[in-house]
Scaffold this motif. Structure first.
Motif, mmCIF file in Angstrom:
data_model
loop_
_atom_site.group_PDB
_atom_site.id
_atom_site.type_symbol
_atom_site.label_atom_id
_atom_site.label_comp_id
_atom_site.label_asym_id
_atom_site.label_seq_id
_atom_site.Cartn_x
_atom_site.Cartn_y
_atom_site.Cartn_z
ATOM 1 N N GLY A 1 0.782 -1.228 0.000
ATOM 2 C CA GLY A 1 0.000 0.000 0.000
ATOM 3 C C GLY A 1 0.815 1.281 0.000
ATOM 4 O O GLY A 1 0.258 2.369 -0.053
ATOM 5 N N THR A 2 2.145 1.168 0.087
ATOM 6 C CA THR A 2 2.985 2.364 0.091
ATOM 7 C C THR A 2 2.865 3.088 -1.251
ATOM 8 O O THR A 2 2.845 2.457 -2.305
ATOM 9 C CB THR A 2 4.467 1.986 0.345
ATOM 10 O OG1 THR A 2 4.556 1.292 1.584
ATOM 11 C CG2 THR A 2 5.350 3.214 0.397
ATOM 12 N N THR A 3 2.783 4.394 -1.203
ATOM 13 C CA THR A 3 2.683 5.196 -2.432
ATOM 14 C C THR A 3 3.881 6.137 -2.529
ATOM 15 O O THR A 3 4.631 6.318 -1.563
ATOM 16 C CB THR A 3 1.383 6.018 -2.462
ATOM 17 O OG1 THR A 3 1.360 6.876 -1.316
ATOM 18 C CG2 THR A 3 0.161 5.111 -2.443
ATOM 19 N N ASN A 4 4.053 6.742 -3.697
ATOM 20 C CA ASN A 4 5.120 7.721 -3.951
ATOM 21 C C ASN A 4 6.516 7.174 -3.671
ATOM 22 O O ASN A 4 7.353 7.831 -3.065
ATOM 23 C CB ASN A 4 4.884 9.008 -3.148
ATOM 24 C CG ASN A 4 3.570 9.657 -3.486
ATOM 25 O OD1 ASN A 4 3.152 9.649 -4.646
ATOM 26 N ND2 ASN A 4 2.894 10.196 -2.489
ATOM 27 N N ILE A 5 6.768 5.940 -4.113
ATOM 28 C CA ILE A 5 8.087 5.324 -3.938
ATOM 29 C C ILE A 5 9.029 5.916 -4.979
ATOM 30 O O ILE A 5 8.682 6.038 -6.156
ATOM 31 C CB ILE A 5 7.994 3.791 -4.081
ATOM 32 C CG1 ILE A 5 7.098 3.248 -2.973
ATOM 33 C CG2 ILE A 5 9.370 3.149 -4.047
ATOM 34 C CD1 ILE A 5 6.737 1.800 -3.126
ATOM 35 N N ASP A 6 10.214 6.283 -4.556
ATOM 36 C CA ASP A 6 11.223 6.838 -5.447
ATOM 37 C C ASP A 6 11.501 5.847 -6.571
ATOM 38 O O ASP A 6 11.771 4.669 -6.326
ATOM 39 C CB ASP A 6 12.498 7.122 -4.650
ATOM 40 C CG ASP A 6 13.584 7.827 -5.446
ATOM 41 O OD1 ASP A 6 13.479 7.927 -6.688
ATOM 42 O OD2 ASP A 6 14.544 8.287 -4.806
ATOM 43 N N THR A 7 11.438 6.313 -7.806
ATOM 44 C CA THR A 7 11.633 5.418 -8.959
ATOM 45 C C THR A 7 13.061 4.900 -9.068
ATOM 46 O O THR A 7 13.317 3.960 -9.819
ATOM 47 C CB THR A 7 11.242 6.128 -10.270
ATOM 48 O OG1 THR A 7 11.988 7.346 -10.387
ATOM 49 C CG2 THR A 7 9.747 6.418 -10.294
#
Length: 173
Positions: A130-136
């Motif tokens: 569910g984690t969002t905005n993970i560094d690409t």
């Protein structure tokens, strides 16, 4: 003519029985990191006795209910919590008992067989579900399991759009 008769006295005894267990009989996919088993009885137990946990292969664990490091008694000695349970993956366990109730007769408690089966499960991941905005630029995913995994298998990472990536767990690259 009037007849008088005595009312007979009826005597009976109740027997202590297992009310519930965690895990319960027939449960599957028990996490191997589970390290306690809880047994609840309908009546007070004698302070002596044992509970044995036997795997379908391997060595049995016996818990002496007088040993406070192995068993915690609560609820007026009606509940036993077995501590330090060691479970292996994909194993069926059977619980057996040598217990007596705390009546004047110290009746042996007849307990139905309790069987349950374990399975290794995912216990945590980084990034977490569910984690969002993970560094690409993140190029590592960590999966932690409750028990040992077989050396064969794979993990597939499937994006919302694009091509899925499959990683062979035997490949150390």
């Amino acid at each position: 003519m009037l007849f008088r008769s005595a009312i007979p006295t009826i005597e009976f005894t109740t027997q202590t029985v297992l009310s519930s267990s965690t895990p319960s009989n027939g449960t599957t996919n028990i996490d191997t990191s589970t390290n306690t088993i809880v047994l609840e009885f309908s009546g007070e137990l004698n302070t002596a006795g044992s509970v044995t946990l036997t795997p379908d292969s391997g060595t049995a664990q016996t818990f002496d209910i007088e040993d406070t490091n192995e068993v915690v008694k609560s609820n007026s000695n009606k509940t036993l919590t077995l501590q330090g349970v060691n479970l292996s993956n994909s194993t069926t366990y059977t619980l057996s008992y040598s217990l007596e109730d705390n009546t004047n007769d110290n009746n042996t408690i007849t307990v139905p067989t309790i069987e349950f089966t374990t399975q290794t499960v995912l216990s945590s991941s980084t990034p977490s579900n569910g984690t969002t905005n993970i560094d690409t630029s993140t190029n590592t995913i960590v999966l932690e399991f409750s028990g040992e995994l077989n050396t064969a298998g794979s993990v597939t990472l499937t994006p919302d759009s694009g091509t899925a990536q499959t990683f062979d767990i035997e490949d150390t690259n």
